[in-house]
Enzyme design. Sequence first.
Site, PDB file in Angstrom:
ATOM      1  N   TYR A  22       0.817  -0.993  -0.050  1.00 41.41           N
ATOM      2  CA  TYR A  22       0.037  -0.005  -0.081  1.00 41.41           C
ATOM      3  C   TYR A  22       0.865   1.202   0.083  1.00 41.41           C
ATOM      4  O   TYR A  22       1.986   1.135   0.077  1.00 41.41           O
ATOM      5  CB  TYR A  22      -1.157  -0.001   1.164  1.00 41.41           C
ATOM      6  CG  TYR A  22      -0.810  -0.118   2.510  1.00 41.41           C
ATOM      7  CD1 TYR A  22       0.329  -0.009   3.020  1.00 41.41           C
ATOM      8  CD2 TYR A  22      -1.938  -0.515   3.395  1.00 41.41           C
ATOM      9  CE1 TYR A  22       0.684   0.071   4.586  1.00 41.41           C
ATOM     10  CE2 TYR A  22      -1.349  -0.472   4.765  1.00 41.41           C
ATOM     11  CZ  TYR A  22      -0.520  -0.358   5.374  1.00 41.41           C
ATOM     12  OH  TYR A  22      -0.241  -0.170   6.636  1.00 41.41           O
ATOM     13  N   GLU A  23       0.083   2.347  -0.258  1.00 40.90           N
ATOM     14  CA  GLU A  23       0.833   3.699  -0.372  1.00 40.90           C
ATOM     15  C   GLU A  23       1.725   3.726  -1.617  1.00 40.90           C
ATOM     16  O   GLU A  23       2.795   4.171  -1.730  1.00 40.90           O
ATOM     17  CB  GLU A  23       1.608   4.243   0.895  1.00 40.90           C
ATOM     18  CG  GLU A  23       0.817   4.313   1.910  1.00 40.90           C
ATOM     19  CD  GLU A  23      -0.664   5.348   1.855  1.00 40.90           C
ATOM     20  OE1 GLU A  23      -0.297   6.168   1.067  1.00 40.90           O
ATOM     21  OE2 GLU A  23      -1.485   5.077   2.525  1.00 40.90           O
ATOM     22  N   GLY A  24       1.459   2.905  -2.912  1.00 41.76           N
ATOM     23  CA  GLY A  24       2.289   2.694  -3.689  1.00 41.76           C
ATOM     24  C   GLY A  24       3.268   1.534  -3.707  1.00 41.76           C
ATOM     25  O   GLY A  24       3.896   1.403  -2.726  1.00 41.76           O
TER      26      GLY A  24
END
Lengths: 591, 591
Positions: free
Chosen positions: A434-436
Amino acid sequence: MTTYTAPTKDMQFVLHDTLGIAQQDVPGYADLDRDFTGAILEAAGQLASEVLHPLNEVGDREGCTLENGVVRTPTGFKEAFDQVREGGWTALDADEAYGGQGLPYIMGTAVGEIMSAANMAFNMYQGLTHGAYSAIHVHGTDAQKEKWLPKMVSCEWTGTMNLTEPHAGTDLGMMRTKADPQPDGSYKITGQKIFISAGDHDMSENVVHLVLAKIKDGPEGIKGVSLFIVPKFLVDDDGNVGARNGVSVGKIEEKMGIHGNSTCVMNYDEATGYLLGQEHKGMRAMFTMMNEARLGVGLQGYAQAEVAYQNALAYALDRLQGRDVTGVKNPDGPADPLIVHPDIRRNLMDQKSFVEGARAFTFWGATMIDRAHRAEDKDADGLISLLTPVIKGFLTDKGYEMASNAQQVYGGHGYIEEWGMSQFVRDARIAMIYEGANGVQALDLVGRKLAQDGGKHVMAFFEMVKSFCKEHAEDEAMAGFVGPLKEASKDLQAAGMYFMQEGMKNPNAALSGSYDFMHMMGHVCLGLMWSKMAKAAMDGLKEEGADRDFLEAKIATGRYYMQRQLPATKMHLGRIQTGPEVIMGLDATAF
Amino acid sequence: MTTYTAPTKDMQFVLHDTLGIAQQDVPGYADLDRDFTGAILEAAGQLASEVLHPLNEVGDREGCTLENGVVRTPTGFKEAFDQVREGGWTALDADEAYGGQGLPYIMGTAVGEIMSAANMAFNMYQGLTHGAYSAIHVHGTDAQKEKWLPKMVSCEWTGTMNLTEPHAGTDLGMMRTKADPQPDGSYKITGQKIFISAGDHDMSENVVHLVLAKIKDGPEGIKGVSLFIVPKFLVDDDGNVGARNGVSVGKIEEKMGIHGNSTCVMNYDEATGYLLGQEHKGMRAMFTMMNEARLGVGLQGYAQAEVAYQNALAYALDRLQGRDVTGVKNPDGPADPLIVHPDIRRNLMDQKSFVEGARAFTFWGATMIDRAHRAEDKDADGLISLLTPVIKGFLTDKGYEMASNAQQVYGGHGYIEEWGMSQFVRDARIAMIYEGANGVQALDLVGRKLAQDGGKHVMAFFEMVKSFCKEHAEDEAMAGFVGPLKEASKDLQAAGMYFMQEGMKNPNAALSGSYDFMHMMGHVCLGLMWSKMAKAAMDGLKEEGADRDFLEAKIATGRYYMQRQLPATKMHLGRIQTGPEVIMGLDATAF
């Protein structure tokens, strides 16, 4: 069955002996003396050990449930959240104007590690709120700040980030969620968002969603994306929580881990939203949250490795199995403890040297953020912007690997849920995604950050390493650190040079090596941090009343990293230099 | 939501083009022509795709349950097990004298990969039965073989291995389970065993436990351990299943993965058991099972990587996200497929080059076992004994890593259970632990196998690599393979030399480097296999009607491994040569 103790001694060593924060010329740092930070860390550690960690396994086992449209958190979460709120832990580094304590970000980071190690899924509720707080704090109007921030600082209202849609993950330009302008200046938001952490729950009075959407008839693609504040319950001008907004939970996802956090599908059906920041500049506002969130995720990566390591170490000291080949160590017992075996030690040293290095790197990164925000230091801002993808990508990859290594120490028991090691691994896994996803971090680093401002920041990074090496070049005691650091930094520079030369001709020459570059850079950063820590420990040993055992262990652990981990840069450089053809040569249909 | 298709084309390439099995001078191999093996693999593949794989997710979700002392397997398992039995799949390489089909072990291995990739937890029921069958086949009396084997070959009765006790995992000498000799020659077995895979279930008429226990008043420690046949239901001399024996399930463990397999705590309460093999020689008999089991576990490691790769590849071809930086590839779509992105390819190539290399290595290992057993080839026996810990340790470590990499391709969806990628990772994790945790495999390799028979087998291994390199030294097309292989083999030899020189002075000098050595050796083995496959592919390309796309992809994939993976040997060698002090230096109390 697991336990957690905040590593306050090590944190203090990083904050004071290594980074010397109280002496740094950053507004607010002068107050951060050893006693003050120690008191905060001890108090956070107590809450973490006694309240948050015992709920870690409960959260994993029970998960969150959706009942009649309302998300129920696991047993005990609500009471614990009240305790966190009442202790003021949610407001630590928030603006005093909105009820925060106004401490520097470095303190939020250190406390964040403690809370996240103790209970990652639980800590995300306040972590995401903090991200949403920051976005409103930076991009909101005064009226918006007045309206939303005080309750978010106290976590009476929590926050979320709504980016992803089923068909649009990294490629946000494809998003379909629409914002329809209303005569009163608000918007009607309609669409579906997925993977919304802390999307709904029963621990706060309201949930403030920050939602990316496209304003009707705006530009195509990513250029038409704007950011909106969309509360679960509407709030009147006096701050009273009123009617339910058109926001609902579609479902809770069944995930591999972080079961204690409610990952929701959120449906927006003409929900009232308020533009945050400028029209069509939603990505810029969202990036305020994302950069902070990425540092927070890097922290999650090593925090899970820390708690897993603590338990693996305890098991290795306690579990009797086999004998030391060089001579029995526990003659009165039926066998020696696991820790006598060289390969168990190799494993534990890998974990220990990673976690301590990662902590120093992350704390150092937090001081750069403080410099950037509190001292308006543009160089610090550039440096942390460069290294944010490294903190996120490298620390979560390695954090997961180390959590899995810790699980391995338990043998068969590591695979049994009851022992708790599996959860650390399963929870840590999301941090790589997550978050890229970490591949996207590598792309951000190599495709964007290296060349930013004419390559100024990466040159500053190399200069920082070089000047450290130069400063300690004559110090014989430091030779075992400076030598390997220089060597690794040279490898990294060679890779950068390769990208510059080949990437001009073929961008894939750089992008094919992006993942290896991210790991190389991570190693060099940890190598630098270990060198700084070793120097601090050597200095410390000269003082009267020094904690010799601690400082000597610190140096020995650093040596391990420099000798056994850092030289991985050579392997990564070799991979990068094989070039793009070996990766891109196969036709997509030939796989 | 996942799918599985048996990689029969690749298997045929390994069996025939690379290993030339039908031409090998091994009894039984002459029958294994391309059509014959193709027909078997296709049939197994169909069963795997249509019956076993659809149950994979069911098994994970439902798990096994203990109801009134009886284990219930997940919905559909029993019917599928009947189909496997009826198809004769359980008897493939079993002795014809007991109802088997008498095919070589290589065929059992190839089919085993297919079944294990499709549904690892399910396939373990028959896998463990096969191990127990082998132990009885080698160590049993004629009467025991007559009594137990026919029903085990058909899997009407399944088998288990009972080694571990709560306080005795690797260190079996500490076990407490007792065997009390009875006047009729049988024994009463009393004790508790844990982590018993397929310990009980509802898919067979009987369960035949092979149990390690200590005969009363026998020698202390590992020298007093004997092996017993302890059936769930007693069997009379006519083979009729009769009264319940004193064996019961204490509980089913909640595990990280392989939920479809019932991992039981087994309680033995004066259960009737029959000595298998000689008194106090239980470890020897158990090793017959364990060596076979270790190969089977290595296979599980890469089989999970195979099925995970298949799904990651399908997702990368299908999911539209972002654009190729070198030019749009899917102009009619809103974005290009993931596979255009260099880092996605890097990830997929890592997986593909590992899985195909691992398959060749494992199949080659299976031919060594056939040589050892069918042609009484002592050299082959020595070589596979040397490499068994490498197959187990390296292929499961890498298999897990690659399954996790495959999960990463899915981004956020990889973390959601519904998409199925999490299960591959969770299932693959156990393979690094059971049948001897991978650290124990490294210890076995470096502490025992290297020096076995005066180092004869490791010298034969190096000779094998050397002679391949020599044979193809003049072949320019092979330079990209022979060069890196030679280099890596030199690294491995240097590590072996280091162990010889330093290990004499300090055994920890060798043991501290054991894990790195295991990985180095794994890389050299895969490097050799890739070189053999590349040669076979190059030869194949000269033939009329060659499958050019397949053969060229094979060579390109091999080049990737040789250039980007194999050189890891240098990093491992460097670590080994740092010596033991950096690992063992820290006092256990200083961690």
